[in-house]
Design a protein around this motif. Structure first.
Motif, PDB file in Angstrom:
ATOM      1  N   VAL A 265       0.833  -1.200   0.000  1.00  0.00           N
ATOM      2  CA  VAL A 265       0.000   0.000   0.000  1.00  0.00           C
ATOM      3  C   VAL A 265       0.874   1.260   0.000  1.00  0.00           C
ATOM      4  O   VAL A 265       0.503   2.283  -0.589  1.00  0.00           O
ATOM      5  N   ALA A 269       0.863   4.014  -2.996  1.00  0.00           N
ATOM      6  CA  ALA A 269       0.652   5.438  -2.733  1.00  0.00           C
ATOM      7  C   ALA A 269       1.737   6.286  -3.385  1.00  0.00           C
ATOM      8  O   ALA A 269       1.470   7.370  -3.915  1.00  0.00           O
ATOM      9  N   ARG A 273      -2.485   7.682  -7.619  1.00  0.00           N
ATOM     10  CA  ARG A 273      -3.848   7.245  -7.302  1.00  0.00           C
ATOM     11  C   ARG A 273      -4.122   5.866  -7.866  1.00  0.00           C
ATOM     12  O   ARG A 273      -4.800   5.045  -7.262  1.00  0.00           O
ATOM     13  N   ARG A 274      -3.607   5.599  -9.070  1.00  0.00           N
ATOM     14  CA  ARG A 274      -3.808   4.279  -9.677  1.00  0.00           C
ATOM     15  C   ARG A 274      -2.532   3.860 -10.393  1.00  0.00           C
ATOM     16  O   ARG A 274      -1.758   4.705 -10.835  1.00  0.00           O
ATOM     17  N   LEU A 304      -7.591  -0.407  -1.136  1.00  0.00           N
ATOM     18  CA  LEU A 304      -7.356  -0.507  -2.580  1.00  0.00           C
ATOM     19  C   LEU A 304      -8.485  -1.293  -3.234  1.00  0.00           C
ATOM     20  O   LEU A 304      -9.211  -2.027  -2.574  1.00  0.00           O
ATOM     21  N   GLU A 312      -6.145   0.626  -7.736  1.00  0.00           N
ATOM     22  CA  GLU A 312      -6.570   2.005  -7.522  1.00  0.00           C
ATOM     23  C   GLU A 312      -6.965   2.204  -6.058  1.00  0.00           C
ATOM     24  O   GLU A 312      -7.575   1.317  -5.446  1.00  0.00           O
ATOM     25  N   PHE A 313      -6.606   3.354  -5.508  1.00  0.00           N
ATOM     26  CA  PHE A 313      -7.083   3.690  -4.167  1.00  0.00           C
ATOM     27  C   PHE A 313      -8.574   4.007  -4.241  1.00  0.00           C
ATOM     28  O   PHE A 313      -9.039   4.615  -5.212  1.00  0.00           O
ATOM     29  N   THR A 316      -9.258   9.445  -3.342  1.00  0.00           N
ATOM     30  CA  THR A 316      -8.060  10.283  -3.429  1.00  0.00           C
ATOM     31  C   THR A 316      -7.453  10.512  -2.058  1.00  0.00           C
ATOM     32  O   THR A 316      -6.226  10.448  -1.876  1.00  0.00           O
ATOM     33  N   THR A 318      -7.585   8.646   0.516  1.00  0.00           N
ATOM     34  CA  THR A 318      -6.990   7.436   1.082  1.00  0.00           C
ATOM     35  C   THR A 318      -5.503   7.393   0.751  1.00  0.00           C
ATOM     36  O   THR A 318      -4.652   7.130   1.613  1.00  0.00           O
ATOM     37  N   ARG A 319      -5.189   7.656  -0.518  1.00  0.00           N
ATOM     38  CA  ARG A 319      -3.790   7.672  -0.929  1.00  0.00           C
ATOM     39  C   ARG A 319      -3.011   8.732  -0.155  1.00  0.00           C
ATOM     40  O   ARG A 319      -1.898   8.495   0.322  1.00  0.00           O
ATOM     41  N   GLU A 320      -3.593   9.933  -0.020  1.00  0.00           N
ATOM     42  CA  GLU A 320      -2.915  11.011   0.702  1.00  0.00           C
ATOM     43  C   GLU A 320      -2.707  10.642   2.169  1.00  0.00           C
ATOM     44  O   GLU A 320      -1.661  10.948   2.756  1.00  0.00           O
ATOM     45  N   SER A 355       3.598   8.352 -13.061  1.00  0.00           N
ATOM     46  CA  SER A 355       4.221   7.847 -11.831  1.00  0.00           C
ATOM     47  C   SER A 355       5.622   8.399 -11.657  1.00  0.00           C
ATOM     48  O   SER A 355       6.025   8.781 -10.547  1.00  0.00           O
TER      49      SER A 355
END
Length: 930
Positions: A265, A269, A273-274, A304, A312-313, A316, A318-320, A355
């Motif tokens: 995870v 991140a 985002r994906r 995820l 994908e998270f 948005t 969640t990733r942050e 990325s």
């Protein structure tokens, strides 16, 4: 309620249905914060429903939601309440108890309504009772509304699946709101939100209504939003502050993870985002089978989700939140290590470029990021993948600070923009995009000249601008830039590339001999130079209109050259060209299949989609409609996956062509073309497929030759080229025009003199048939039969074109019966019947009957009429005019086109000196007493 009008109506409709004694259980599903509770409250507050809630607990209280709802009845002092639910009570008895309470509450035109919130936390007894209610409400004035989280596996979800399988429950899925709807909620909360705040909230709320209020609260506390004189104004917006409740939930989930899940995870991140599952595997170090298990666990933890090979998270934020949970030093080390892994990756995609840019920012290494992205872009362009190259260069420009690096990025951007035009019209950019390349080139030329850059470097700018002009079909401007490049290259180091551009310009101007000479000269300059392969491709294109065999030889040499030097882009391009020749000759799809596979294997998405589209067209010509439709669906999937907007139009046009070939109603064809821009419908390179293979084919399949001829004329007028080798339009236009007696069109006259100039079999076959009709009319039956056999042989691999050609040759006015047509007519009728094209099958049957009738002896033309020039066919038409038939009715009776009958009647009026049909009938009646 903003953005939920349709859902509110669905709930109110369910309530109205229950009020009529048709009770149901309605399940509202959606993720946390999506607004399930608010929606139900908005829709049903006036109905005063009973409300019960399930709550998370290690040992849930049996029947808690029902007990809470019934207690509200008791508190109100209703005589029908006062019941308690014993935990040991049977679920059936408990369900019946609730049902009787709700039945008692129904009345005054409304149903009894029970709302069960957070059903995903409900106990087993409650769920069993809900299942009993679902099976018992069909004739009751009762509505049960249950809300549960769709993303979390639970016994409640299993129950809903069972009920849905036996149609005992209705389901209402709440999706995320659109950006504009989120902005409206933001405005409503504040009574008018600053634009910057609206954009910020819209981005980070990610369609979840509850997060709007949480984000606004975060902005207020951080100073990003404040009120001045009663007006809300935006302050300095924070990079991101995770709302407290949301951040706490994510932290709790992260704490429950094992070390492997935590690494996956964290890497996800860092990547964004994906990211592709293969990319996550590469960077995290876990093989894909092991990674799939870890991602499944992270999905269960609501972090995820995996869709079609992409991780994908869920949100948005969640990733942050995951990134925020990492110490700053660990974040930077992780990002730097991941960037190092991606530097060595050979795959080319826009996701990798995104990325890379994100990792460089996260690692605080912008200069390194700009260089890595520039290198990636050059590699991607060399492999024939301009889309990811362009994404990489855009992000590199954002990171770069050094002037020389910026110049290099702009030069590569110009080369990428110019390279689009070489990838075919299927995905070519709009003229405005090419204008962007020209403008960028102008600025670069000025900057490099001011900086005393070497002439060769400046010449390359001119060549890139010339390629951009080529894409916009501005031959004069392209030639001017090529000439400027020659002036900047006195030593001739770029002569080979300049000659190739001049050859491309010559092809655009239909000067194929000149193009062949220039391409050969470019090849001879240095047969071992990588550009020699491109020279062979252009040589083949220059030869293709006049000599398909020599063109194929050039393409085969280009393929061998590419394979010898391991040039995957050139391999794909050569196979594509060979496949295009097979398309023109109606050959096999083998080369196009190889071109498609080769292109996608190296990430050359554009070349792959061109091959994919050509496969659709090949299957259309061969009337393999199921395969064509399948290929068109794959084309649409490619458009969505690679975010290539113009490709969606290509897929729509291909699907419309399939519908037209299948004989669907014209309204279905037009519906598929509805979203295609008008500019594309008027484009020379698209006109053949849209007007020729959509509108004209649809008209032919309903046996409307006049409409087909108009569509073909329109298509040919848009093509603007005398020999559209890729299109059947000229051949069909020639055939239908000759059948209708309209052989005055310049193209028709030209092709009647030399039908072999058409390289497309589906065009040459009908043109040869038109020549056969002309010879038969002139009495040259032997020559007509030779041409007829050649025409039908040419069309052997295109059964629809062959059958349509037979149908129109047989319906033409060729004098006495043409016995050689009989077996072809029988074959055509069988094809149309098998293809479910009933109108054409019936026309063939009628034409066969008409030819049999023509074969019978007929009385000669009376002497007086023969002296006036009246033919036997005109006399036959005259007899039907006397009977009062219209021209269209006469055409149906004789199985001729209405236009042919128009011509016969017009000539009869002239020969007999009659002003109208009535006078003609009176004039000819004595000669035709029967």
């Amino acid at each position: 309620m903003i953005g939920r009008d349709e859902e509110v109506r669905s709930i109110l409709d369910a309530a109205a249905q229950a009020a009529r004694g048709e009770g149901r259980v309605l399940v509202i599903e959606g993720e946390a914060g999506i607004g399930k509770t608010r929606l139900v409250g908005e829709a049903l507050t006036a109905a005063q429903p009973l409300i019960g809630r399930a709550v998370p607990a290690s040992h849930p209280v049996p029947y808690r939601p029902f007990a809470e709802a019934l207690m509200a009845v008791e508190r109100a002092g209703a005589a029908s309440a006062g019941r308690t639910l014993d935990p040991l009570l049977s679920p059936i008895v408990a369900g019946e108890t609730v049902l009787r309470v709700l039945r008692d509450r129904a009345g005054r035109g409304g149903p009894g309504i029970l709302v069960l919130e957070d059903l995903h936390w409900a106990d087993e007894q409650t769920l069993a009772s809900v299942e009993y209610l679902a099976d018992s409400l069909a004739r009751e004035p009762v509505l049960v509304v249950a809300a549960l989280r769709a993303e979390e596996a639970s016994p409640a979800q299993d129950m809903v699946q069972r009920l849905a399988a036996r149609h005992a429950v209705d389901r209402l899925d709440l999706g995320r709101l659109s950006g504009p709807d989120i902005a409206r909620i933001c405005d409503e909360c504040l009574g008018g939100a600053p634009a910057a705040v609206g954009d910020y909230v819209r981005h980070y709320a990610d369609g979840i209504p509850r997060l709007v209020e949480e984000l606004l609260g975060t902005l207020l506390s951080s100073g990003g939003l404040r009120q001045v004189d009663g007006v809300w104004v935006a302050g300095e917006l924070p990079a991101l502050v995770i709302p407290g409740a949301f951040g706490t939930a994510v932290t709790r989930r992260l704490a429950a993870l094992g070390p492997d899940e935590r690494r996956v995870v964290s890497v996800a991140a860092a990547l964004g985002r994906r990211s592709a599952l293969s990319l996550l595997s590469l960077v995290s170090g876990f093989p894909e089978n092991r990674l799939a298990d870890l991602v499944a666990r992270l999905s269960s933890a609501y972090l995820l989700v995996e869709r079609h090979g992409t991780v994908e998270f869920r949100h948005t934020l969640t990733r942050e939140a995951v990134l925020t949970s990492l110490p700053a030093g660990e974040r930077e080390l992780l990002a730097s290590a991941a960037l190092t892994v991606l530097e060595s990756a050979e795959a080319q995609s826009g996701d990798i470029a995104e990325s890379m840019a994100g990792l460089a920012t996260l690692a605080r290494q912008p200069a390194r990021g700009a260089y890595v992205l520039l290198t990636f872009a050059r590699r991607a362009r060399a492999c024939g993948a301009p889309a990811p190259a362009e994404i990489a260069l855009t992000r590199a420009r954002e990171l770069a600070v050094d002037p020389e690096t910026i110049d290099q990025i702009d030069e590569e951007t110009l080369a990428v923009l110019a390279s689009w035009r070489a990838r075919g019209s299927l995905v070519r950019v709009h003229v405005s995009r090419l204008d962007q390349a020209v403008e960028l080139g102008r600025h670069l030329a000025l900057r490099l000249e001011a900086g005393n850059a070497p002439p060769e470097r400046r010449a390359r700018i001119q060549l890139a601008v010339a390629r951009a002009h080529l894409g916009a079909k501005r031959w004069e401007q392209a030639a001017a830039n090529a000439a400027q490049a020659r002036r900047l290259d006195p030593r001739g180091r770029l002569r080979q590339e300049i000659d190739l551009i001049r050859a491309d310009i010559a092809i655009g101007r239909d000067r194929h001999r000149e193009a062949e000479r220039l391409a050969q000269a470019a090849f001879d300059t240095d047969p071992e130079h990588p550009l020699a392969g491109e020279a062979l491709l252009i040589l083949g294109r220059a030869r293709r209109p006049n000599d398909a065999d020599r063109a194929r030889d050039a393409f085969a040499r280009a393929l061998a050259f590419a394979e010898r030097r391991s040039m995957p882009d050139l391999i794909a391009g050569s196979l594509n060209e060979i496949g295009t020749l097979d398309l023109l000759r109606n050959g096999t799809p083998d080369a196009l299949e190889q071109a498609r596979g080769q292109a996608f294997a190296i990430g050359a998405v554009v070349a792959g989609t061109v091959a994919q589209f050509n496969l659709v067209v090949l299957h259309l010509f061969r009337h393999e409609l199921d395969r064509a439709e399948s290929r068109a669906a794959e084309l649409l999937d490619l458009a969505h996956r690679h975010r290539m907007g113009p490709l969606e139009y290509a897929a729509s046009i291909a699907r419309a062509a399939v519908a037209a070939s299948r004989g669907d109603d014209i309204s279905a064809v037009e519906e598929l073309l509805r979203h295609v821009p008008e500019a594309l419908k008027a484009d020379p390179e698209w006109s053949s497929l849209i007007w020729g293979h959509c509108y004209a084919v649809a008209a032919i399949n309903r046996d409307d030759s006049d409409a087909a001829r108009l569509a073909l004329r329109h298509a040919h007028g848009l093509m603007q080229i005398p020999d559209p080798h890729h299109s059947p339009v000229p051949g069909l236009l020639t055939l239908l025009s000759v059948v209708a007696g309209e052989d005055y069109h310049e193209t028709v006259r030209t092709l009647l003199q030399d039908p072999d100039r058409l390289s497309h079999a589906a065009a040459r076959g009908p043109a040869l048939a038109a020549c056969a009709i002309r010879e038969a009319r002139q009495g040259n039956r032997a020559r007509a039969n030779v041409l007829l056999r050649e025409a039908f042989g040419t069309l052997a691999a295109t059964p629809w074109f062959q059958a349509v050609t037979v149908r129109h040759v047989a319906a033409s006015d060729v004098g006495p019966a043409w016995p050689e047509l009989a077996p072809y007519l029988q074959h055509a009728r069988g094809f149309f019947e098998a293809a479910a094209l009933g109108t054409l099958a019936q026309a063939c049957a009628g034409t066969s009957a008409a030819h049999a009738t023509r074969a019978a002896p007929r009385a000669g033309v009376p002497f007086d009429l023969k002296a006036a020039g009246v033919t036997a066919r005109e006399l036959e038409v005259a007899g039907l005019v006397i009977r009062g038939l219209s021209n269209r009715e006469i055409a149906q009776h004789l199985f001729l086109s209405p236009r042919t009958i128009d011509k016969h009647v017009e000539r009869l009026l002239q020969k007999m000196g009659c002003p109208n049909r009535t006078a003609l009938a009176l004039r000819l009646t004595p000669f035709l007493p029967s």
